[in-house]
Design a protein around this motif. Structure first.
Motif, mmCIF file in Angstrom:
data_model
loop_
_atom_site.group_PDB
_atom_site.id
_atom_site.type_symbol
_atom_site.label_atom_id
_atom_site.label_comp_id
_atom_site.label_asym_id
_atom_site.label_seq_id
_atom_site.Cartn_x
_atom_site.Cartn_y
_atom_site.Cartn_z
ATOM 1 N N LEU A 177 5.671 6.560 -1.266
ATOM 2 C CA LEU A 177 6.238 5.774 -0.163
ATOM 3 C C LEU A 177 5.271 4.639 0.134
ATOM 4 O O LEU A 177 4.099 4.877 0.425
ATOM 5 N N THR A 178 5.749 3.392 0.046
ATOM 6 C CA THR A 178 4.885 2.247 0.294
ATOM 7 C C THR A 178 5.159 1.657 1.673
ATOM 8 O O THR A 178 6.182 1.936 2.297
ATOM 9 N N GLU A 179 4.231 0.842 2.135
ATOM 10 C CA GLU A 179 4.285 0.350 3.504
ATOM 11 C C GLU A 179 5.483 -0.558 3.779
ATOM 12 O O GLU A 179 5.808 -0.817 4.943
ATOM 13 N N ARG B 19 0.834 -1.195 0.000
ATOM 14 C CA ARG B 19 0.000 0.000 0.000
ATOM 15 C C ARG B 19 0.873 1.251 0.000
ATOM 16 O O ARG B 19 1.988 1.257 0.506
ATOM 17 N N ILE B 20 0.327 2.329 -0.558
ATOM 18 C CA ILE B 20 0.983 3.632 -0.524
ATOM 19 C C ILE B 20 0.633 4.305 0.799
ATOM 20 O O ILE B 20 -0.526 4.296 1.226
ATOM 21 N N LEU B 21 1.618 4.886 1.453
ATOM 22 C CA LEU B 21 1.414 5.485 2.764
ATOM 23 C C LEU B 21 1.017 6.957 2.655
ATOM 24 O O LEU B 21 1.685 7.746 1.988
ATOM 25 N N LYS B 22 -0.052 7.314 3.325
ATOM 26 C CA LYS B 22 -0.497 8.696 3.427
ATOM 27 C C LYS B 22 -0.075 9.246 4.783
ATOM 28 O O LYS B 22 -0.064 8.523 5.777
ATOM 29 N N ASN B 23 0.275 10.514 4.829
ATOM 30 C CA ASN B 23 0.759 11.089 6.080
ATOM 31 C C ASN B 23 -0.325 11.140 7.148
ATOM 32 O O ASN B 23 -1.457 11.529 6.897
ATOM 33 N N ASP B 24 0.036 10.720 8.357
ATOM 34 C CA ASP B 24 -0.815 10.838 9.536
ATOM 35 C C ASP B 24 0.023 11.540 10.605
ATOM 36 O O ASP B 24 0.931 10.949 11.186
ATOM 37 N N PRO B 25 -0.243 12.830 10.880
ATOM 38 C CA PRO B 25 0.583 13.577 11.830
ATOM 39 C C PRO B 25 0.719 12.901 13.190
ATOM 40 O O PRO B 25 1.781 12.986 13.823
ATOM 41 N N ALA B 26 -0.315 12.198 13.623
ATOM 42 C CA ALA B 26 -0.244 11.528 14.918
ATOM 43 C C ALA B 26 0.799 10.409 14.900
ATOM 44 O O ALA B 26 1.397 10.091 15.928
ATOM 45 N N ARG B 27 1.022 9.828 13.724
ATOM 46 C CA ARG B 27 1.976 8.737 13.619
ATOM 47 C C ARG B 27 3.376 9.218 13.234
ATOM 48 O O ARG B 27 4.375 8.717 13.729
#
Length: 272
Positions: free
Chosen positions: A131-133, A36-44
């Protein structure tokens, strides 16, 4: 056009165009079970695009933003500087089209086959990376499309020499397509893609020893050039929709290696 083919490949083609930006849990895995393609998660990740860029930069320096967050920060800066990067890219492009011996030679050889490449169909654009997982970052510095011309990824170009190499790579693809009508996607035969990628990496200058050593940190002296060409060809074949995995990519590159690596047309020999 001629029905003759380059070396062992009965066709050949490169993959055009930039990929789209990333996404994590909301993005479905592509066909074939690819990561999977990674999307930004500010919490992570710790990177918040709503925060001032210099604050995020300081957080990267202090380790408050993860490597994934640093990737998304880099992409955000590319978006912010898109117009500047494209202007600089276009200036370098125009110089290469007018003055680079390699580029002007390839332009003439392409014209001899009835094609034309100039500022109208050699375009500079921002190319989002992915960026992928699995942690892999997928970037490109350019692409060729038989229908549209050459794409140069302005945000990935480091300097004029890098653009010259990138442009030469894509122009070899253009020459191959006009000469042999390459099967870019591999619908008929992935050996076409493998052959043109071998030739483009070999003839463009991107695998010269100085580029490998000082840009990519590869100081190997023996077989450096061949290893670079082979590696880049395998990576490009893996990006083809019809390529199943790295094993198949290595196999098809090996099948055409001897004939395609020795084919320097339209040059008399490898100059770069």
């Amino acid at each position: 056009m001629t029905s003759q083919t380059p070396a062992d490949a009965s066709d050949a083609q490169p993959q055009p165009g930039p990929s789209t930006g990333g996404a994590q849990d909301t993005t479905q895995p592509p066909q074939g079970g690819l990561p999977r393609i990674l999307k930004n998660d500010p919490a992570r990740t710790g990177f918040d695009p709503r925060t001032a860029w210099w604050v995020n930069y300081f957080k990267i320096l202090t380790g408050s933003i993860t490597a994934e967050g640093a990737f998304h920060y880099r992409e955000s800066r590319y978006r912010a500087h898109e117009a500047r990067d494209c202007r600089r890219c276009e200036q370098w492009r125009d110089w290469c089209l007018a003055h680079s011996p390699t580029v002007t030679f390839l332009r003439q050889r392409i014209a001899d086959l009835g094609g034309e490449l100039d500022a109208r169909n050699v375009v500079c654009r921002r190319c989002p990376a992915r960026l992928t997982e699995d942690g892999a970052v997928h970037r490109q510095s350019g692409g060729f499309s038989p229908d549209h011309g050459v794409l140069v990824c302005a945000n990935e170009i480091r300097d004029r020499r890098h653009l010259e190499d990138t442009l030469a790579h894509e122009m070899v693809h253009a020459w191959d397509h006009l000469r042999w009508k390459v099967d870019w996607s591999g619908d008929k035969d992935l050996r076409h893609a493998a052959c043109t990628e071998i030739r483009a990496s070999m003839l463009s200058g991107e695998c010269r020893w100085t580029r490998e050593a000082f840009t990519r940190g590869n100081w190997t002296l023996t077989q450096q050039f061949q290893d670079c060409v082979r590696k880049r060809a395998v990576q490009s074949v893996m990006a083809r929709p019809r390529c199943k995995d790295d094993v198949q990519a290595v196999k098809v590159v090996n099948q055409v290696w001897d004939s395609c690596f020795s084919d320097t047309r339209p040059f008399d020999e490898v100059y770069r």
